[in-house]
Design a protein around this motif. Structure first.
Motif: not given
Length: 150
Positions: A36-38, A75-78, A111-112, A144-146
């Motif tokens: 994950f990243c910003e 993957f973007g964090a959001m 994420s959403i 928190l995780t998938t």
């Protein structure tokens, strides 16, 4: 990790292994990094992931493996899905277009949902501190995780 599980694609693998000695110069190694990243700055995380595995890649190359690849899938964090950092590395792993879209859509939805739960929990803690049980239930409805299955 070396995968030599017999599947329909490599059903003659065991026979091939018995007939020939499989040298490292015949192997192609894929190290896959999911991270994950910003959402607005993926490049620093991409560089960090490549640097993290640089010594392992150098060691594998020194041992004579034919090719060592490190696809980094960001993957973007959001919920951001990147064309160059998410879709392209998955396509390079020979996943078909529809499977890529299904996987990225599922990750985006998760994420959403998680971001919404975080925002609601923060709001509840800030403005409604008398009902702690409700906040606890809201927090645990979204894991928190998938696990991503390809």
């Amino acid at each position: 990790m070396c995968s030599s599980r017999v599947t329909t694609r490599n059903s003659n693998f065991q026979q091939l292994a018995k007939d020939k000695k499989l040298n490292p110069n015949q192997w192609e190694v894929h190290l896959i990094e999911f991270t994950f990243c910003e959402d607005t700055r993926p490049d620093p995380q991409l560089q960090k992931a490549k640097a993290q595995h640089s010594m392992l890649i150098a060691n594998l190359n020194r041992q004579g493996y034919r090719e060592v690849k490190l696809p980094v899938i960001l993957f973007g964090a959001m919920g951001t899905i990147y064309k160059d950092y998410t879709d392209k590395p998955l396509a390079d792993l020979d996943l078909d277009y529809h499977k890529i879209k299904q996987l990225t859509h599922k990750r985006n939805e998760h994420s959403i949902r998680h971001a919404t739960a975080l925002i609601k929990t923060r709001y509840a803690l800030q403005y409604n501190t008398s009902n702690k049980d409700w906040v606890w239930v809201l927090w645990h409805k979204t894991p928190l995780t998938t696990l991503i299955s390809l």
